[in-house]
Design an enzyme around this catalytic site. Structure first.
Site, PDB file in Angstrom:
ATOM      1  N   LEU A 230       0.839  -1.192   0.000  1.00 58.54           N
ATOM      2  CA  LEU A 230       0.000   0.000   0.000  1.00 58.54           C
ATOM      3  C   LEU A 230       0.875   1.244   0.000  1.00 58.54           C
ATOM      4  CD1 LEU A 230      -2.838   1.360   0.428  1.00 58.54           C
ATOM      5  CD2 LEU A 230      -2.261   1.401   2.853  1.00 58.54           C
ATOM      6  N   GLU A 264       0.914 -13.019  -3.412  1.00 56.81           N
ATOM      7  CA  GLU A 264      -0.447 -13.484  -3.172  1.00 56.81           C
ATOM      8  C   GLU A 264      -1.419 -12.633  -3.969  1.00 56.81           C
ATOM      9  OE1 GLU A 264      -3.411 -13.184   0.649  1.00 56.81           O
ATOM     10  OE2 GLU A 264      -1.270 -13.396   1.012  1.00 56.81           O
TER      11      GLU A 264
END
EC number: 2.3.1.48
Length: 410
Positions: A230, A264
């Protein structure tokens, strides 16, 4: 003012929650009133529901401010007008603060003067963990910013509480965000700060972070998996993602215990970033030189990229496809046809597997049962689907190559 008719309609009191929310990272008391610093969520359905609407107010502003270093939190809302249930058949206004308050750590402030006072504590903030990289970025106005990336795990004193505040940002920027079980000591956190000076003293503003989970791999190895990255909106498009990813690779690549690095469920943005960084790094490897790329995918590429960069085989294949496209002359019909075939053959493997699975089923099922499971696509649909998949991939690859051409390849 709004006419009485408009006010009597419920629509007047419906507001888009993404519009109502305003975030700020506050470095000084002066920043509190600076509207230039406001940034918005990408999404708010994880808090306010799928319609992303708040009912019951006009002129609603929901203020979620954070001190830039410690992320001390202030939460409040203002509005021009609130619905009167007596005039609207008992319809109550929505809860505004509660849905956020339930998802952020307790102890947030609701009073601006408390928040202003708390800002002073940011001066003594020191990043957690160990500094792994420092880099400078030139902004267009000739201004230069300094950033540092730190690696830490949950054993760093005070980091658990800090991480709780950091991860509240996920709700607004990562879809299906899940809070992680931080008591698990296999998590690693790469946290990026902007380092700036106030009266000659360094201060650190939180800019973004990446979580990595170190999976155990038999017998005594690890397989780090990048879980979430992020970067907050005020720091986006500066190249921080690339630096963070490079920091992670550099950290793991000389570790003999690390088999390879996986990701992922990557978002499209992250896939582009990863493809860019990996392609840039593979360009320097012997097995990825133009002549070798044009001969096709090889085991040598897999070996070298795994050994030197810890890339897994699937990603190596992808980088090969990107870099081969880079050296393929698309105006040469034959060369371009060979390229397309090479990719489509790989895409076709999944269909081949489907065929084999079907053959197995045919042996064990009665004819009528088998007929009922026969949803396998017809040949035409298959070709069409292959074409579409190919076209999407090529577009993505060309986008990566464009950024590769623009990035400094040193």
């Amino acid at each position: 003012g709004v006419s009485g008719i408009a006010k009597s309609s419920l629509q007047y009191y419906v507001i888009d929650s993404n519009e109502a929310l305003e975030f700020k990272l506050v470095r000084s008391v002066a920043d509190i009133d600076d509207d230039e610093l406001v940034f918005k969520p990408d999404m708010s359905h994880q808090i306010y529901g799928d319609s992303e609407q708040i009912f019951g107010y006009s002129g609603l502003r929901v203020k979620l401010y954070y001190s830039a270093s410690r992320l001390t939190t202030y939460l409040a809302h203002t509005f021009v007008e609130k619905v009167d249930p007596e005039k609207f058949e008992g319809v109550e206004p929505d809860e505004v603060i509660k849905p956020i308050a339930e998802r952020i750590p307790p102890g947030y402030l609701t009073n601006l003067s408390d928040f202003s006072a708390a800002l002073q504590k940011d001066a003594s903030f020191k990043p957690f963990g160990e500094m792994k990289r420092r880099f400078k970025i030139q902004l267009e106005e000739g201004e230069e910013k300094t950033y540092e990336v730190y690696l830490c795990d949950i054993s760093a004193t005070g980091f658990l509480d800090y991480h709780e505040r950091i991860q509240t940002f996920l709700l607004w920027y990562i879809d299906a965000a899940s809070y992680i079980d931080v008591d698990d000591d296999k998590w690693r956190f790469f946290v990026t700060y902007e380092k700036y000076l106030v009266n000659g003293n360094p201060q650190y503003a939180f800019a973004g972070y990446t979580t990595v989970y170190e999976y155990y791999a038999y017998p005594a190895n690890i397989r780090p998996r990048i879980s979430q990255m992020l970067i907050l909106p005020p720091f986006q498009r500066l190249g921080l993602g690339r630096e963070m990813l490079d920091t992670i690779y550099t950290h793991y690549k000389d570790n003999a215990k690390v088999l390879d690095i996986t990701v992922e469920d990557p978002s499209d943005n992250f896939a582009r970033l990863r493809d860019l960084v990996d392609s840039k790094n593979c360009l320097k490897l012997d097995s990825f030189q133009s002549k070798k790329l044009l001969k096709g995918f090889s085991e040598a590429m897999v070996e070298e990229a795994k050994k030197k960069l810890k890339l897994n085989k699937r990603q190596v294949r992808r980088v090969y496809e990107i870099l081969r496209l880079r050296v393929t002359d698309r105006s040469d019909k034959e060369a371009y046809r060979w390229y397309r075939l090479d990719i489509k053959n790989r895409l076709n493997v999944q269909y081949k597997k489907e065929d084999r699975d079907m053959e197995k089923l045919k042996k064990v099922l009665r004819p009528e049962e088998f007929a009922a499971t026969m949803t396998v696509t017809s040949k035409d649909q298959r070709l069409e689907s292959l074409e579409r998949q190919y076209a999407e991939l090529e577009e993505h690859y060309l986008h990566v190559l464009e950024r590769l051409a623009g990035s400094d390849l040193s």
